[in-house]
Structure formats: structure tokens, C-alpha cells
Scaffold this motif. Structure first.
Motif, PDB file in Angstrom:
ATOM      1  N   VAL A  15      38.510  42.505  37.583  1.00 50.49           N
ATOM      2  CA  VAL A  15      38.892  43.102  36.324  1.00 50.49           C
ATOM      3  C   VAL A  15      37.550  43.343  35.628  1.00 50.49           C
ATOM      4  N   GLY A 483      36.183  40.669  26.477  1.00 54.46           N
ATOM      5  CA  GLY A 483      37.085  41.612  25.815  1.00 54.46           C
ATOM      6  C   GLY A 483      36.766  43.053  26.157  1.00 54.46           C
ATOM      7  N   ALA A 484      35.808  43.247  27.046  1.00 52.26           N
ATOM      8  CA  ALA A 484      35.424  44.607  27.390  1.00 52.26           C
ATOM      9  C   ALA A 484      36.533  45.296  28.177  1.00 52.26           C
ATOM     10  N   ALA A 485      36.518  46.604  28.157  1.00 53.67           N
ATOM     11  CA  ALA A 485      37.530  47.387  28.877  1.00 53.67           C
ATOM     12  C   ALA A 485      37.505  47.018  30.353  1.00 53.67           C
ATOM     13  N   ASN A 486      38.639  47.045  30.993  1.00 59.12           N
ATOM     14  CA  ASN A 486      38.634  46.664  32.390  1.00 59.12           C
ATOM     15  C   ASN A 486      39.633  47.487  33.204  1.00 59.12           C
ATOM     16  N   ALA A 489      44.746  45.021  36.423  1.00 58.06           N
ATOM     17  CA  ALA A 489      44.845  43.912  37.363  1.00 58.06           C
ATOM     18  C   ALA A 489      45.775  44.255  38.525  1.00 58.06           C
TER      19      ALA A 489
HETATM   20  C1  LIG Z   1      41.827  43.242  30.789  1.00 58.40           C
HETATM   21  O1  LIG Z   1      42.695  42.828  31.809  1.00 58.40           O
HETATM   22  C2  LIG Z   1      43.501  41.723  31.461  1.00 58.40           C
HETATM   23  C3  LIG Z   1      44.274  41.301  32.689  1.00 58.40           C
HETATM   24  O2  LIG Z   1      45.052  42.343  33.182  1.00 58.40           O
HETATM   25  C4  LIG Z   1      44.391  42.131  30.282  1.00 58.40           C
HETATM   26  O3  LIG Z   1      45.193  41.052  29.905  1.00 58.40           O
HETATM   27  C5  LIG Z   1      43.514  42.557  29.122  1.00 58.40           C
HETATM   28  O4  LIG Z   1      44.302  43.000  28.069  1.00 58.40           O
HETATM   29  C6  LIG Z   1      42.563  43.649  29.527  1.00 58.40           C
HETATM   30  N1  LIG Z   1      41.632  43.906  28.457  1.00 58.40           N
HETATM   31  C7  LIG Z   1      41.447  45.123  27.953  1.00 58.40           C
HETATM   32  C8  LIG Z   1      40.490  45.195  26.843  1.00 58.40           C
HETATM   33  O5  LIG Z   1      41.993  46.113  28.372  1.00 58.40           O
END
Ligand SMILES: *[C@@H]1O[C@H](CO)[C@@H](O)[C@H](O)[C@H]1NC(C)=O
Ligand SMILES: *[C@@H]1O[C@H](CO)[C@@H](O)[C@H](O)[C@H]1NC(C)=O
Ligand SMILES: *[C@@H]1O[C@H](CO)[C@@H](O)[C@H](O)[C@H]1NC(C)=O
Ligand SMILES: *[C@@H]1O[C@H](CO)[C@@H](O)[C@H](O)[C@H]1NC(C)=O
Ligand SMILES: *[C@@H]1O[C@H](CO)[C@@H](O)[C@H](O)[C@H]1NC(C)=O
Length: 604
Positions: A15, A483-486, A489
Motif C-alpha cells: 500500500v 496518511g499518504a495516498a496509496n 489494498a
Molecule cells: C490507504 O490504504 C488503507 C488500506 O486499504 C486505507 O484504509 C486508507 O484509507 C488509505 N489511505 C488513503 C489516504 O487513501
């Protein structure tokens, strides 16, 4: 083979961070009530344009105590306030260091703090500088009580090289637990000896019992009229040091502590009247410009620069030295990385007399016409760094090699991994950086500032056009890498290429990004993608990957334009690989110069 725990940790970290988002930033507005009032604005050298007055901030090694130092609004007495590192509220009342004229650097210990300040010597002191000019001094307090006080200039300090004072304490204080010494690097003016009347800089080391160490790594006089210092601890003296001098260069001078050719030349800078573009913040700057990657020997440096063109011989300095003209009106943000305290990654800046281009080796984070200032950097972990700056989109730059004025357009925060931009910077109009950016125990980077209307469109101070103010409240802001964009999952659970996505960076044009996707994204193993300009791809982009696997996921630089990145990917393509590649001049793009994009591959 990877162990199960490593696999789980890798899955989680797939992630992968692809850049900061607004939710990465958290503010603690007015969390800290001060006992005394503080003036948050300091006038710049020469121009009187406003700078944030620095409030040094530090965290103890065990993470239990933070401290903030600030100058009393009367401009005499430095107060040091203990701060709760969770709530950023005050713990107890401030310790006042009487007579201090500037809060110039702070180190937190588990049992107290050390403060770098400057103060006038007691009246009647033999060989004191004229007019009560303050002298740099290091204080150590243990559980609220002063345990030592050591002058770092004035009578008795490097007398054979001349005596020095520090009317302005641009510089920094650091401490190395391993070396067991404090190091301070600060601007001085000599009032006796060969350099009498001139500004330069000095590095001094002090042992934990307060004795001034006369090490070969100390220096009485290093870089001339230095308005920018970067200093960071190493495991042994000499500590990592950088100076911006008035003859046209920024040097990594860890080994030589001066401004001669035996140092590592980071940058050519246009200079005048002692200034070099306030590359490290100018007055009240010189903190969080150089940061060590957590647990590593490597460092990252950020500064602002107008670039360099038309190199010509600097006859004052002599053969081998050049001066330059500025390429731009406003300043852009640049970074350099160092594999250790004395080795820069990549080439030194050009010293070729007659060269048209003097900044080709500089790694720019911004390239626009805005003026950028107040650049700082801190590291999240072993490979990720946070670089910040302030911007004036429509700058008016009346003074060569100084700051600019205009409407403040925001503070920017850019994630950088091993020297490469990740995603786009986030912008905030009411978060500023006004004190050290500290890596907290939980991996966040936090710093102090004053919540105020920030203006850069006029002069400050006694005769300035901007209103002056004082405050008794300090705010904090924290950036969180997690907290960065990812990437999603769910994508990470399928096999083969589990996720492929293009992350827009500021240079990306949507159209070419789309064509890049069809051209370069392989269906299974990576196809050959031409890297048409120099580029780096990183086989890891999050703290957690790096934490388990610095050798498993090496960063590889692709320097030849003809190189394809597929070969190297395959070589490392065991179980899980997260790869990120930055490409410029993509095939199919209409304009080879301008098009670029970043692609993230995740393989299972
Ligand atoms: C990053 O991934 C996690 C796990 O899927 C999720 O809970 C979280 O909200 C995501 N964070 C962002 C900033 O999108
Ligand atoms: C202070 O520490 C230094 C370095 O460890 C040592 O050389 C010196 O003798 C000590 N001074 C005193 C007064 O204990
Ligand atoms: C700096 O650049 C200006 C032009 O903006 C030029 O007039 C000046 O001579 C340059 N300074 C040096 C030391 O070359
Ligand atoms: C160099 O900098 C000065 C001061 O900011 C500015 O006036 C001048 O236009 C700049 N030169 C170029 C070529 O942009
Ligand atoms: C800072 O204070 C102003 C009021 O002076 C408020 O409007 C603003 O929301 C505050 N900033 C933050 C980040 O909360």
C-alpha cells in the motif's frame, strides 16, 4: 527466501506511498501557551523583508520530552519551554536564559536541554568586543538547573586566529550521542586578528561536561560572510556541514570547513553584498536545511536558488573559482543528497570558466517563475524525506541575490524518496515552518509555527510597512507519511501485476500520461521501456519496505538516456517488488522536453 513476517510487512507496505495528501497534514493550532510574549517576525538582512523568527524545537532521544526555545519580545532573554510531544501543550513553566539575544539552536536530552544563544559578556571583561556585541554561548540545563555555560567566541577562544563575536546568530547546534559532543556552526565577525572587521563562520565542539574541545575539526574561520549554514550530527567529528559563502558557491565542507576547492561544490550561486539568495533562509534560517536519513549515514540538503549561468573566473578567489549570473528572477527549490557526510551523490557544480550553464547538475523540485523561500527538509525514515518551502507566485525581486516580495501564495510540502519527487506537493495557506522539523518517535515530522496572517508583500520591523505583532501562542503541524495516498489494498492480492498506476506529477500532461500507459505498461513481466532522460527508479517507496529491506530493495540510478529499466527490474524481481519509475520525454509524447510521468509497478 523471505520470511513470512517480512512478506506480511511487504504486503502491507505495498500500500505504497504515492505522495502526500491533505490528510497527511495535521495541525495543533495554538496548542502551546507561552509564559512570555514572542515576536514571530524577523527582518531580513539588507531588505528588511519578513522572515519567520525561528523557534528552535527539539525532541529527547527517548521521545518523552520536547522543548521549544523562543526569544522574549523585548529581544533580550531566551525562554525554553518544555512541551508534551503528544499534545504539544506546555509542561511546567519556561526556563529563562537571561541575556540571550537569539534562540540559535536547541538539543533535547532525556533530562533537560542544551541551548545555543548569544549574549554580551559581563561588563569589565577584558578583551570583550566593543559595544556589548553578543558572543555565542552554549548552555546546558539539567532538570531545570544550569549545569554548564561555555562561551564559543570572545576572549580565550581560538585567540591566535583572532577573537570573534556573533551579532547575528545564524547557525545551528547539534549533538551526537555516539561522539559524545555538541557541535555548533555559526556566523561570526572578528574583532581582532587577521580577519578583524570581516564576517565568516566558526565550528566549535563542546564535550558533555561543558569543556570547549580544541579539535582539529574545529574552525575559527571558514566561509566568508556566510548567510547560510547547514549542520547535522555524524557519529564522529567532523559533523556534516554546508556553507553558502559570498563568493558564489555552496559547499559541503565537512572535511575542510572552509570555502576552498578541497570541499565539495554543491552549487553555483549569484552573490552580492554578502548574500547568496538566502539559500538557507537568511536571517533566522539555517535550521533543518540538512537532514540525516534515520539510521543511515546518508543525508539530504534542500535550498533555494536562482540557478547559475555565464560562469566567469572569480579573480579575487583565484584560479579554479568562478562567479556566475542568475538564471531566474525568483528562486526555485533544489535538493542534493549525500551518501555520507563528505560525499555528494552525482557531480559537483561546474567550475568551468566561460561555461554558459552552471547549474546542469542541480536537482530541482520546482522549475516555475514563482519565488520560493524558507526551504527546509527532514527525514521520515531511511529513505523518505519531507521538503517544504513558501511561495510567491507573482514575485517582485528588486534586490540581486536577496529575497523577493509579493502576495504569499502558500506553503508547500513535497515527499521525496531517495532524492526523487513522489507525487505532487500539498499546499497550505495557514501552515508555516518557523522552527526545526523533528522526526518524532512515531515517524511523523513535526514543527512549530505561529498561526497568523502571513504576509510577504512589504517590509517588516521598526520601519517596515507591515504591522508588527506579538503572540503568546505557538502552533504545531505534523506530516504523517502513513496518511499518504496509496494504491488500493484489494489490488495487492491478485497475482502478476497487481497494480499499475500512473501518478501525476506536476509536469504530467494527462494526454501523454495516457499514451505512456499503453506504451509502457507490460501485461506480465515488464516490457522494455525506454528511459529517454536521466532518471531514477526506486524499488521501494515506503518506510516499512525500507525498514525490512534496505539491501533487498536497492535504489538504482539510470543515468544513460538509452537505458531500459526492464533489465534491472527483472534482476530484483523475486517475490514482491514495488517499483516506481520516473520517466521524462516519454515515447509518443508530443514534446520530448516537457512530458514526464511516474509509473508504479507492483509485482507479486
Ligand atoms: C490507504 O490504504 C488503507 C488500506 O486499504 C486505507 O484504509 C486508507 O484509507 C488509505 N489511505 C488513503 C489516504 O487513501
Ligand atoms: C571533560 O571531558 C573531556 C572529554 O571527555 C575531558 O578531556 C576533560 O578532561 C573533562 N574536563 C573536566 C573538567 O572534567
Ligand atoms: C549577479 O547577477 C547580476 C545580474 O542579475 C549581475 O549584475 C551581478 O554582477 C552578478 N554577481 C556576480 C558576483 O557576478
Ligand atoms: C536575476 O535576479 C535579479 C534579482 O532577483 C532579477 O532582477 C533579474 O531579472 C534576474 N535575472 C534573470 C536573468 O532573471
Ligand atoms: C488560524 O487562525 C485563524 C484565526 O486567526 C483561523 O481562521 C484559522 O483557521 C487558523 N488556522 C488553522 C490551521 O486552524
Amino acid at each position: 527466501m523471505l520470511s513470512l513476517s517480512v512478506l506480511i510487512s511487504l504486503t502491507t507496505s505495498l500500500v505504497a506511498a504515492t505522495g502526500l495528501t491533505d490528510s497527511s497534514l495535521k495541525n495543533y493550532v495554538n496548542s502551546l501557551e507561552l509564559d512570555y510574549s514572542f515576536n514571530p517576525v524577523k527582518e531580513a538582512y539588507w531588505t528588511n523583508l519578513p522572515h519567520h523568527r525561528r523557534t528552535p524545537f527539539a525532541l529527547s532521544p527517548d521521545g518523552s520530552r520536547a522543548f521549544l526555545a523562543y526569544l522574549d519580545h523585548s529581544e533580550t532573554d531566551v525562554h525554553v519551554q518544555r512541551v508534551d510531544p503528544k499534545t504539544f501543550a506546555a509542561v511546567g513553566s519556561a526556563v529563562t536564559v537571561k541575556g540571550g539575544k537569539e534562540a540559535g539552536g536547541l538539543v533535547a536530552h532525556n533530562d533537560g536541554f542544551a541551548l545555543l544563544t548569544n549574549e554580551a559578556l559581563p561588563s569589565g571583561t577584558a578583551n570583550a568586543p566593543a559595544g556589548n556585541t553578543p558572543v555565542p554561548v552554549l548552555y546546558r540545563y539539567t532538570e531545570g538547573e544550569q549545569t554548564f555555560k561555555t562561551f564559543l567566541g570572545g576572549p580565550g577562544v581560538h585567540e591566535s586566529d583572532g577573537l570573534s563575536a556573533s551579532p547575528d546568530l545564524n547557525g545551528d547546534l547539534v549533538y551526537s550521542e555516539k561522539a559524545g559532543v555538541y557541535g555548533a556552526y555559526f556566523v561570526v565577525t572578528d574583532y581582532s586578528g587577521w580577519a578583524e572587521g570581516h564576517f565568516g563562520d566558526s565550528i566549535q565542539y563542546v564535550s558533555t561536561n561543558g569543556s570547549l574541545e580544541t579539535l582539529p575539526e574545529s574552525s575559527a574561520w571558514g566561509c566568508s560572510h556566510n548567510t547560510g549554514i547547514a549542520f547535522e550530527a555524524a557519529d564522529a567529528a567532523p559533523f556534516a556541514s554546508i556553507c553558502a559563502e559570498d563568493q558564489g558557491d555552496i559547499w559541503l565542507n565537512t572535511n575542510n570547513r572552509g570555502m576552498d576547492l578541497s570541499g565539495v561544490k554543491i552549487s553555483n550561486e549569484n552573490t552580492t553584498n554578502g548574500a547568496g539568495g538566502e539559500s538557507m533562509g537568511g536571517m533566522s534560517g539555517s535550521y533543518s536545511s540538512l537532514a540525516r536519513f534515520q539510521g543511515e549515514d546518508s543525508y539530504i540538503f534542500s535550498w533555494v536558488s536562482r540557478g547559475a549561468i555565464d560562469l566567469y573566473e572569480n579573480t579575487w578567489m583565484g584560479k579554479g573559482y568562478v562567479a556566475s549570473y542568475n538564471r531566474t528572477n525568483g528562486r526555485n527549490v533544489a535538493i542534493a543528497t549525500f551518501s555520507d557526510k563528505q560525499t555528494m551523490d552525482g557531480e559537483q557544480a561546474s567550475s568551468v570558466v566561460g561555461a554558459k550553464v552552471g547549474d546542469s547538475q542541480v536537482k530541482w523540485l520546482t522549475t516555475g517563475t514563482a519565488d520560493c523561500s524558507n526551504a527546509h527538509v527532514a527525514t521520515f525514515d531511511a529513505s523518505n524525506a519531507l521538503v517544504t518551502w513558501e511561495q510567491i507566485d507573482q514575485p517582485q525581486c528588486d534586490n540581486i541575490a536577496m529575497g523577493c516580495q509579493g502576495e504569499f501564495s502558500g506553503s508547500y510540502f513535497q515527499l521525496v524518496n531517495k532524492g526523487e519527487k513522489i507525487g505532487q506537493p500539498i499546499r497550505s495557506i495557514d501552515t508555516y515552518v518557523a522552527g526545526d522539523m523533528i522526526t518524532m518517535g512515531d515517524g511523523r515530522i513535526c514543527w512549530p509555527y505561529v498561526n497568523m496572517t502571513w504576509r510577504l508583500d512589504g517590509t517588516a520591523g521598526q520601519y517596515g510597512s507591515l504591522p508588527s505583532s506579538t503572540t503568546k501562542q505557538i502552533s504545531f503541524a505534523c506530516m504523517n507519511l502513513e496518511g499518504a495516498a496509496n494504491v488500493s489494498a484489494s489490488a495487492a492480492t491478485s497475482s502478476s501485476i497487481v497494480s499499475t498506476r500512473i501518478v501525476a506529477s506536476s509536469e504530467v500532461r494527462t494526454k501523454s500520461a495516457t499514451s505512456a500507459l499503453s506504451l509502457s505498461v507490460p501485461s506480465k513481466a515488464p516490457a522494455s521501456v525506454s528511459v529517454l532522460s536521466s532518471s531514477t527508479y526506486i524499488l521501494a517507496s515506503t518506510s516499512s519496505i525500507k525498514a525490512v529491506s534496505s539491501s533487498f530493495f536497492p535504489a538504482v540510478s539510470v543515468s544513460s538516456p538509452a537505458t531500459t529499466f526492464s533489465t534491472a527490474i527483472r534482476a530484483s524481481s523475486t517475490s514482491y517488488v514495488a517499483a516506481k519509475v520516473a520517466l521524462s520525454g516519454l515515447p509518443g509524447a508530443t514534446d520530448d522536453k516537457d512530458e514526464s510521468c511516474e509509473i508504479q509497478y507492483i509485482y507479486e
